[in-house]
Every structure is written in structure tokens, then in C-alpha cells.
Write an enzyme that holds these catalytic residues in place. Structure first.
Site, PDB file in Angstrom:
ATOM      1  N   HIS A  62      46.405 -18.508  -0.097  1.00 20.88           N
ATOM      2  CA  HIS A  62      46.506 -19.680  -0.959  1.00 20.88           C
ATOM      3  C   HIS A  62      46.403 -19.329  -2.434  1.00 20.88           C
ATOM      4  O   HIS A  62      45.719 -18.383  -2.802  1.00 20.88           O
ATOM      5  CB  HIS A  62      45.363 -20.659  -0.658  1.00 20.88           C
ATOM      6  N   LYS A  72      38.423 -17.751  -9.183  1.00 21.87           N
ATOM      7  CA  LYS A  72      37.450 -18.044  -8.125  1.00 21.87           C
ATOM      8  C   LYS A  72      36.472 -16.892  -8.014  1.00 21.87           C
ATOM      9  O   LYS A  72      36.874 -15.727  -8.056  1.00 21.87           O
ATOM     10  CB  LYS A  72      38.124 -18.154  -6.755  1.00 21.87           C
ATOM     11  N   TYR A 132      32.620 -20.762  -2.802  1.00 21.37           N
ATOM     12  CA  TYR A 132      33.525 -20.532  -3.925  1.00 21.37           C
ATOM     13  C   TYR A 132      32.977 -21.223  -5.169  1.00 21.37           C
ATOM     14  O   TYR A 132      32.649 -22.410  -5.115  1.00 21.37           O
ATOM     15  CB  TYR A 132      34.885 -21.194  -3.679  1.00 21.37           C
ATOM     16  N   ASP A 168      48.358 -23.315   7.383  1.00 29.08           N
ATOM     17  CA  ASP A 168      48.474 -21.880   7.165  1.00 29.08           C
ATOM     18  C   ASP A 168      49.499 -21.252   8.095  1.00 29.08           C
ATOM     19  O   ASP A 168      50.175 -20.295   7.726  1.00 29.08           O
ATOM     20  CB  ASP A 168      47.112 -21.191   7.333  1.00 29.08           C
TER      21      ASP A 168
END
Length: 174
Positions: A62, A72, A132, A168
Site C-alpha cells: 500500500h 510512517k 503506525y 489486497d
């Protein structure tokens, strides 16, 4: 904190440096002052948690497209994962190269992933939790992905995924 370069420019491993005594350990996992001192302009605006009850769950690959690209800081707070970043920056010397490492809570490692990289992970234990810190709000229209097994990228996953989300599974090759 120790900031360690990877073979992909801008992608860093962040190593917490715990101190301990008879009570146990204490470690700073993010500190704006230490990031700025290292020349990193990272100011998180959101924190997200991915809970994965089943070993060999795959999430990825992603990224958010410009102008909504995000940095991130990815850390595991429970379990073990194989974490991967792929350089998608067209002007980069490492375009389409990937870097992966195992992250677990005990190791106190995190991966700092700058804009222009795709990210994904494969859980290597049951009950893996991935935390995250992200510097840009999520914008659904900017969300993109590609197949985790795209032969053009050639990520060497440690084992085959057993659980993959429908989104996904449907991503095209890059």
C-alpha cells in the site's frame, strides 16, 4: 534513538535505546526533538493499529499517492512480522527495489518509511499487532496498491501467505 540507513535512500531503521534497572526497561519510541536532531521532519498526526490474529496474514502493498504521500513509523507491539518497503520514486537510484526485516516488540526496532514507498507485512506469529505513526491524514482516493507477489518486484517473503484481504488480493501488478 539510533537511526540506521538501509540500502534504500530515505528508508531508515529506528532503534530504540532502552535503559533498565530492577523494575524493567524504559524506552522512548518516538521523540520529535531526536528526529529533528537527525534531520528528520516527522510530525505524526495519527496513530493506527493493525491487529492480526492469524499467523501468515499478509497486508500490502500500500501507499498514498502525491500530494497525500505519507511518512510512517511502523513498529510491532506484539508478535512477529516481516515488514517490507518498496521504493516507487521514479527519480530514485533504487526505484522498484525492496527492503525487508523482521520486527517484533522485544527488538525495539521500527521502520521509518518516507513518501514514495509502498509498504506491507506478513505476520510470522499469531496475534501480531502493528502500530503506525503517520504524518498525513488518510485520503481514501489517494490509496493505491500492487500485488504482494508481483514478479517485477520479486519480494522474497519468508513463507506463503495464508490470509489475504480481498482488496489486497485484487491489486494489479505494478
Amino acid at each position: 534513538m539510533i537511526f540506521e540507513a538501509t540500502p534504500l535512500a530515505g528508508l531508515l531503521v529506528v532503534r530504540a535505546t532502552p535503559s533498565g534497572d530492577a523494575r524493567g526497561d524504559f524506552a522512548r519510541l518516538w521523540c520529535g526533538q531526536e528526529f529533528r536532531a537527525a534531520g528528520l521532519d516527522f510530525a505524526p498526526v495519527q496513530m493506527s493499529l493493525s491487529r492480526n490474529p492469524t499467523r501468515h496474514t499478509l497486508r500490502g502493498m500500500h501507499w498514498q499517492a502525491a500530494p497525500h504521500g505519507e511518512t510512517k513509523l511502523v513498529r510491532v507491539q506484539r508478535g512477529l512480522v516481516f515488514d517490507v518497503a518498496v521504493d516507487l520514486r521514479l527519480d530514485s537510484n533504487t526505484y522498484l527495489r525492496w527492503f525487508g526485516l523482521q520486527l517484533d516488540a522485544a527488538g525495539l526496532l521500527a521502520l521509518l518509511i518516507p513518501p514514495g514507498f509502498a509498504h506491507g507485512f506478513l505476520t510470522l506469529s499469531d496475534d501480531a499487532e502493528v502500530l503506525y505513526l503517520i504524518d498525513t491524514p488518510y485520503v481514501p482516493e489517494a490509496a493505491h496498491g500492487f500485488r504482494y507477489d508481483d514478479p517485477a518486484i520479486g519480494i522474497s517473503w519468508p513463507t506463503a501467505p495464508a490470509v489475504i484481504g480481498e482488496r489486497d488480493r485484487r491489486w494489479p501488478a505494478l
